[in-house]
Design a protein around this motif. Sequence first.
Motif, PDB file in Angstrom:
ATOM      1  N   ASN A  22       0.960  -0.915   0.487  1.00  0.00           N
ATOM      2  CA  ASN A  22       0.177   0.351   0.231  1.00  0.00           C
ATOM      3  C   ASN A  22       0.811   1.423  -0.155  1.00  0.00           C
ATOM      4  O   ASN A  22       0.458   1.949  -0.432  1.00  0.00           O
ATOM      5  N   GLU A  23       2.116   1.195   0.622  1.00  0.00           N
ATOM      6  CA  GLU A  23       3.443   2.544   0.759  1.00  0.00           C
ATOM      7  C   GLU A  23       3.450   2.814  -0.484  1.00  0.00           C
ATOM      8  O   GLU A  23       3.329   4.367  -1.180  1.00  0.00           O
TER       9      GLU A  23
ATOM     10  N   LEU B  61       2.235   1.748  -3.722  1.00  0.00           N
ATOM     11  CA  LEU B  61       1.036   2.439  -4.485  1.00  0.00           C
ATOM     12  C   LEU B  61       0.636   3.756  -4.350  1.00  0.00           C
ATOM     13  O   LEU B  61       0.428   4.052  -5.297  1.00  0.00           O
ATOM     14  N   GLU B  62       1.031   3.898  -2.920  1.00  0.00           N
ATOM     15  CA  GLU B  62       0.613   5.373  -2.610  1.00  0.00           C
ATOM     16  C   GLU B  62       1.358   6.221  -3.399  1.00  0.00           C
ATOM     17  O   GLU B  62       1.648   7.568  -3.756  1.00  0.00           O
ATOM     18  N   LEU B  63       3.178   5.723  -4.152  1.00  0.00           N
ATOM     19  CA  LEU B  63       4.389   6.602  -4.623  1.00  0.00           C
ATOM     20  C   LEU B  63       3.684   6.475  -5.886  1.00  0.00           C
ATOM     21  O   LEU B  63       4.359   7.067  -6.157  1.00  0.00           O
TER      22      LEU B  63
ATOM     23  N   PHE C 165       1.002   6.391  -7.485  1.00  0.00           N
ATOM     24  CA  PHE C 165      -0.462   6.938  -7.443  1.00  0.00           C
ATOM     25  C   PHE C 165      -0.312   8.756  -8.443  1.00  0.00           C
ATOM     26  O   PHE C 165      -0.741   8.179  -9.172  1.00  0.00           O
TER      27      PHE C 165
END
Length: 149
Positions: A96-97, A99-101, A103
Amino acid sequence: MIFLVPLIVIMLTQSLITIGTLVMKRVTTTRTLEEYAGGMMNRLVENRKVILQNDMNQRWASIHEQEGVMDGILERFLEDTGVSLDGLLASEERKNELLELFFPECLDILQSHSTTGVFLILTGTDMGEAGEHAGFFVRDSEPDANPAN
């Protein structure tokens, strides 16, 4: 009467020949038109298929250039967190970390290219394996319009 009966017979014969010719011609013409229409539809579908394939290849090629940027983000993330790729894929929190980068970069790709969407899926080492994978899809329904906000 001698002239009238043969004249009526001749007129009826001519009428039957004319009607028979028209009926036979109509059947032949109908088949020909149906075959022509089917052939035209097949050519239109084939042409549309080629156009779509070319469009997809051109759009893919323009996004493919961003692969280096995305690889760089992944490498920096792995270095900063000190985990291996297998460790990353084993942890939902790390995925998830990452994927946040990814996005914001995917949003930039959508704004700078004429693509209608970007998929990013973390599949692991075996992409053919069935299962649940982390990822996201960003869609731009109007890629040609780029509003300021």
